[in-house]
Enzyme design. Sequence first.
Site, short mmCIF file in Angstrom:
data_model
loop_
_atom_site.label_atom_id
_atom_site.label_comp_id
_atom_site.label_asym_id
_atom_site.label_seq_id
_atom_site.Cartn_x
_atom_site.Cartn_y
_atom_site.Cartn_z
N SER A 1 40.21 58.64 73.42
CA SER A 1 40.87 59.87 73.88
C SER A 1 39.97 61.09 73.64
O SER A 1 40.02 62.05 74.42
CB SER A 1 42.22 60.05 73.17
OG SER A 1 42.10 59.85 71.78
N SER B 1 45.62 64.24 58.15
CA SER B 1 46.18 65.26 59.02
C SER B 1 46.96 66.32 58.25
O SER B 1 46.79 67.52 58.45
CB SER B 1 47.07 64.57 60.05
OG SER B 1 47.83 65.50 60.73
N HIS C 1 52.22 56.60 63.29
CA HIS C 1 53.44 56.49 64.10
C HIS C 1 54.69 56.20 63.27
O HIS C 1 55.73 55.87 63.83
CB HIS C 1 53.26 55.43 65.18
CG HIS C 1 52.41 55.91 66.35
ND1 HIS C 1 51.65 57.05 66.27
CD2 HIS C 1 52.23 55.43 67.60
CE1 HIS C 1 51.03 57.23 67.42
NE2 HIS C 1 51.36 56.27 68.25
N HIS D 1 51.40 61.24 72.36
CA HIS D 1 51.19 59.92 72.95
C HIS D 1 52.25 58.92 72.48
O HIS D 1 52.85 59.09 71.43
CB HIS D 1 49.80 59.39 72.59
CG HIS D 1 49.37 58.24 73.46
ND1 HIS D 1 48.77 57.11 72.95
CD2 HIS D 1 49.46 58.06 74.80
CE1 HIS D 1 48.49 56.29 73.97
NE2 HIS D 1 48.91 56.83 75.09
N ASP D 2 52.45 57.89 73.28
CA ASP D 2 53.30 56.73 72.95
C ASP D 2 54.79 57.05 72.96
O ASP D 2 55.53 56.70 72.03
CB ASP D 2 52.88 56.11 71.60
CG ASP D 2 51.43 55.63 71.61
OD1 ASP D 2 51.07 54.87 72.53
OD2 ASP D 2 50.64 56.04 70.74
N1 SAH Z 1 43.56 58.31 70.12
C1 SAH Z 1 42.98 57.00 69.86
C2 SAH Z 1 43.91 56.08 69.10
C3 SAH Z 1 44.36 56.60 67.76
S1 SAH Z 1 44.98 55.32 66.72
C4 SAH Z 1 42.54 56.35 71.17
O1 SAH Z 1 42.55 57.00 72.23
O2 SAH Z 1 42.15 55.19 71.16
C5 SAH Z 1 45.63 56.24 65.40
C6 SAH Z 1 44.59 56.84 64.45
O3 SAH Z 1 45.27 57.75 63.61
C7 SAH Z 1 43.90 55.83 63.53
O4 SAH Z 1 42.51 55.87 63.71
C8 SAH Z 1 44.28 56.28 62.11
O5 SAH Z 1 43.23 56.19 61.17
C9 SAH Z 1 44.69 57.72 62.33
N2 SAH Z 1 45.67 58.22 61.37
C10 SAH Z 1 46.86 57.68 61.05
N3 SAH Z 1 47.51 58.44 60.16
C11 SAH Z 1 46.69 59.52 59.91
C12 SAH Z 1 46.78 60.68 59.06
N4 SAH Z 1 47.83 60.89 58.27
N5 SAH Z 1 45.76 61.54 59.06
C13 SAH Z 1 44.66 61.34 59.82
N6 SAH Z 1 44.53 60.28 60.64
C14 SAH Z 1 45.51 59.38 60.69
MG MG Z 2 48.54 56.25 70.92
#
Ligand code: SAH
Ligand code: MG
Length: 206
Positions: free
Chosen positions: A48, A120, A140, A165-166
Amino acid sequence: MKGPDFGIDPDAVKGFMHPDEGRRLYELARRASALGPCLEIGSYCGKSSLYLGSGCRDGGGLLFTVDHHRGSEEHQPGEAYHDPDLFDSLTGRMDSLPALRHTLHAANLEDVVVPVVARSFSLAKVWTMPLGLVFIDGGHSHAAALADYRGWAPHVVVGGYLVIHDLFDDPAEGGQAPIEIYRLAIASGLFEAAPRTRTLGVLMRQ
Ligand code: SAH
Ligand code: MG
């Protein structure tokens, strides 16, 4: 008409983003770049980020992409979306940062995309920069999605986009946390829904 130049084939990048959704991310990031920098939660290997970053490049903007790179619940060893190639045996943890950097280098986006290795919520707590677009695609779980919404939605400028997303209307199709924060955003009265692209929800800050 010729499509945008992504430099590399987005389908060759590991990740979870349908090309229709990616193309929409590109368009939104290009437009939002007139309003301020864009920020993504959930870089993973940069799929993404490639779409958003290309949009920022073409709109003269900048993309921050935030991830602790340790993977979400479903990426851990033994879980459904575990990828052994992303396992770092030195730390015994997942590490998608090298793959992200490889993607950004191959796509010539290193000057446009700023990777931030952080949780995050820790970053949201201290963030003050207004943003033209926020894309939420991190954890998620209900707690994670809610924290991302609360932490990041306030930074979207008027006329800017909150993208999630999702989204699954039917709980049988997928987890409900993303669509719950999407509904919260609409109920706040601060965001108006634009057409969705597949599972990509697009909200405009009023
Ligand atoms: N946008 C990506 C998919 C993201 S998958 C694509 O296009 O393929 C979700 C990601 O969120 C993972 O890499 C995971 O490490 C990250 N993630 C999950 N919880 C998080 C948090 N609290 N802070 C930072 N990153 C997080
Ligand atoms: Mg997603």
